[in-house]
Design an enzyme around this catalytic site. Structure first.
Site, PDB file in Angstrom:
ATOM      1  N   GLU A  38      23.403  27.639  48.972  1.00  0.00           N
ATOM      2  CA  GLU A  38      22.628  26.501  48.488  1.00  0.00           C
ATOM      3  C   GLU A  38      22.770  25.335  49.463  1.00  0.00           C
ATOM      4  O   GLU A  38      23.888  24.966  49.825  1.00  0.00           O
ATOM      5  CB  GLU A  38      23.106  26.106  47.086  1.00  0.00           C
ATOM      6  N   ARG A 118      14.535  20.886  32.925  1.00  0.00           N
ATOM      7  CA  ARG A 118      14.946  21.887  33.921  1.00  0.00           C
ATOM      8  C   ARG A 118      16.427  21.747  34.269  1.00  0.00           C
ATOM      9  O   ARG A 118      17.151  22.741  34.399  1.00  0.00           O
ATOM     10  CB  ARG A 118      14.079  21.730  35.174  1.00  0.00           C
ATOM     11  N   ARG A 200       4.475  12.382  35.613  1.00  0.00           N
ATOM     12  CA  ARG A 200       5.259  13.016  34.555  1.00  0.00           C
ATOM     13  C   ARG A 200       6.273  12.046  33.995  1.00  0.00           C
ATOM     14  O   ARG A 200       6.786  11.176  34.709  1.00  0.00           O
ATOM     15  CB  ARG A 200       5.997  14.243  35.091  1.00  0.00           C
ATOM     16  N   ALA A 335       7.773  29.427  36.535  1.00  0.00           N
ATOM     17  CA  ALA A 335       9.199  29.713  36.381  1.00  0.00           C
ATOM     18  C   ALA A 335       9.413  31.059  35.700  1.00  0.00           C
ATOM     19  O   ALA A 335      10.337  31.805  36.031  1.00  0.00           O
ATOM     20  CB  ALA A 335       9.868  28.599  35.573  1.00  0.00           C
TER      21      ALA A 335
END
Length: 438
Positions: A38, A118, A200, A335
């Site tokens: 990552e 999320r 959003r 997703a």
């Protein structure tokens, strides 16, 4: 090149987003060795809403019940259990508490829509992944195949090089793994601006009820209109309403370098910029948009419709999730399609890991099966999601006036996504592997 000296298959997962993390838990269940690389210093996701449709939930359960539980732990049901489409443009009346948006049609989603932030889902999933299986701060530079060992070599920007038998790119729309597979030139497969942007936000449910009244604040609603639409999802469990206001944009998205996708594809905006986009809409939509914060962001929506990859696998390297098939969010299925990818990959890699030996050909053939199983369906989602935006925004004049035809089209597309046979997908995968890996 056969590798009989290998004790076990070694898998490198590049990217720790939702697809990569779910895959990791699935591999743990199947005793497949892996390491997540990552680039950030910790797992981090933006606090925006995410929906997993029924097909996704079945894939999560099959991956590992803990993946599905990670979602249900933080998800809340929207009231009403339906997804209603209304005319947000030709509204009758001026007071949003009493004005009428004409009902167009509705979708029924099994137990109803569930949604969460999320970041909350990611926080749940990572609890099931051992620290020793994750390496942070690893920004991938390239992936190559060693001619002598036949293994993949991952080179990182800090100069470190590591080897793996299989590399899986779960590294998003600017995937470095995809670039290593297909190049990065102008004609290479890549995500491009879909000419759709979004504003959003999560607002207190009490504010929404005050502005709109209890009825309009209690159900999932898609407020449609020319050139734009607004989705509202009330989340009673966290006393909030998730608002997504999307606009079709004729302009190009500015290109500039940034150290993260969130800085490259999310730009600062103002409430005035959002409200200006909905000036001609009815009072309900205008009231909804006005609930957003004064300082907000605008989100560029990228997809791979115009420059898709020809395959998801080459040799010992493959792609999953957005790196393979980034789509617009209009189906709410991106997703979830990544969860399906993760399930097929987990089954494929489990078969490989159980072999007494494996060579380059076997690995390549196994990953080719993954690509064949996943390609048509996931590419359909990319295409259908873009088309769905056209239906939401009345792009076709005949659809604007023929509500029944619009409804039938959207309902059919939605059920093609939701009703997918996950068990049959796994069975087909295992049967194809059995035939190919003789």
């Amino acid at each position: 090149m056969t590798r009989p000296d290998k004790k076990s298959l070694e898998v490198a997962i590049v990217g720790g987003g939702t697809t990569g993390l779910a895959l990791a838990v699935g591999l743990l269940k199947r005793n497949v060795n892996f390491t997540i690389y990552e680039r950030a210093e910790k797992f981090e996701e933006l606090g925006v809403g995410i929906i997993f449709t029924p097909n996704a939930e079945r894939a999560m359960e099959a991956l590992d019940p803990r993946v599905l539980q990670s979602f249900t732990n933080v998800a809340t049901h929207a009231s009403g259990g339906t997804f209603s489409f209304v005319d947000g443009f030709g509204e009758r009346g001026e007071d949003p508490q009493s004005s009428v948006e004409d009902f167009l049609f509705e979708l029924h989603v099994e137990e109803g829509y569930k949604a969460c932030r999320r970041c909350d889902f990611v926080d749940q999933v990572v609890q099931h992944i051992p620290e020793e299986n994750v390496r942070f701060g690893k920004w991938l530079e390239s992936v190559e195949t060693d001619d002598n060992s036949g293994r993949a070599i991952l080179t990182f920007q800090d100069g470190e090089r590591v080897e793996a038998d299989v590399v899986i790119g779960c590294d998003g729309i600017r995937s470095r793994v995809r670039g290593s597979m297909f190049g990065t030139g102008p004609s290479s497969p890549r995500a491009q601006y879909s000419h759709q942007l979004g504003f959003r936000g999560m607002v207190p449910l009490e504010k929404a009820i005050t502005a709109l009244g209890p009825e309009k604040s209690a159900s999932v609603l898609m407020h449609t209109g020319p050139g734009a639409f607004v989705l509202t999802v009330p989340l009673a469990g966290v006393n909030a309403m998730h608002i997504e206001a999307f606009v079709l944009d004729k302009n190009e998205w500015p290109e500039f370098k940034a150290d993260s996708d969130s800085k490259r594809y999310v730009l600062p905006a103002t409430l005035d910029e959002a409200t200006d986009a909905y000036t001609d809409f009815g009072p309900t939509v205008r009231a909804l948009v006005s609930l957003l914060p004064e300082k907000i962001d605008k989100w560029a929506v990228f997809d791979m419709l115009d420059a898709p990859v020809p395959t998801y696998a080459r040799s010992c390297v493959c792609l999953a999730g957005d790196s393979a098939h980034a789509s617009t969010p209009n189906h709410g299925g991106g997703a979830g399609i990544g969860m399906e990818d993760a399930l097929v990959l987990a089954e494929v890699l489990a078969v490989l890991s159980r072999r007494s030996s494996f060579d380059d050909f076997v690995i390549s053939e196994a990953l080719a099966v993954y690509s064949e199983v996943r390609y048509e369906r996931s590419q359909w989602l990319v295409q259908s999601s873009r088309r769905t935006a056209e239906l939401f925004t009345w792009k076709d004049r005949e659809y604007r006036t023929d509500v029944e035809e619009v409804g039938q089209d959207i309902i059919a597309r939605s059920h093609k996504l939701w009703d997918y046979d996950i068990d049959a997908m796994v069975t087909d995968t295992l049967q194809m592997l059995e035939k190919r890996l003789v």
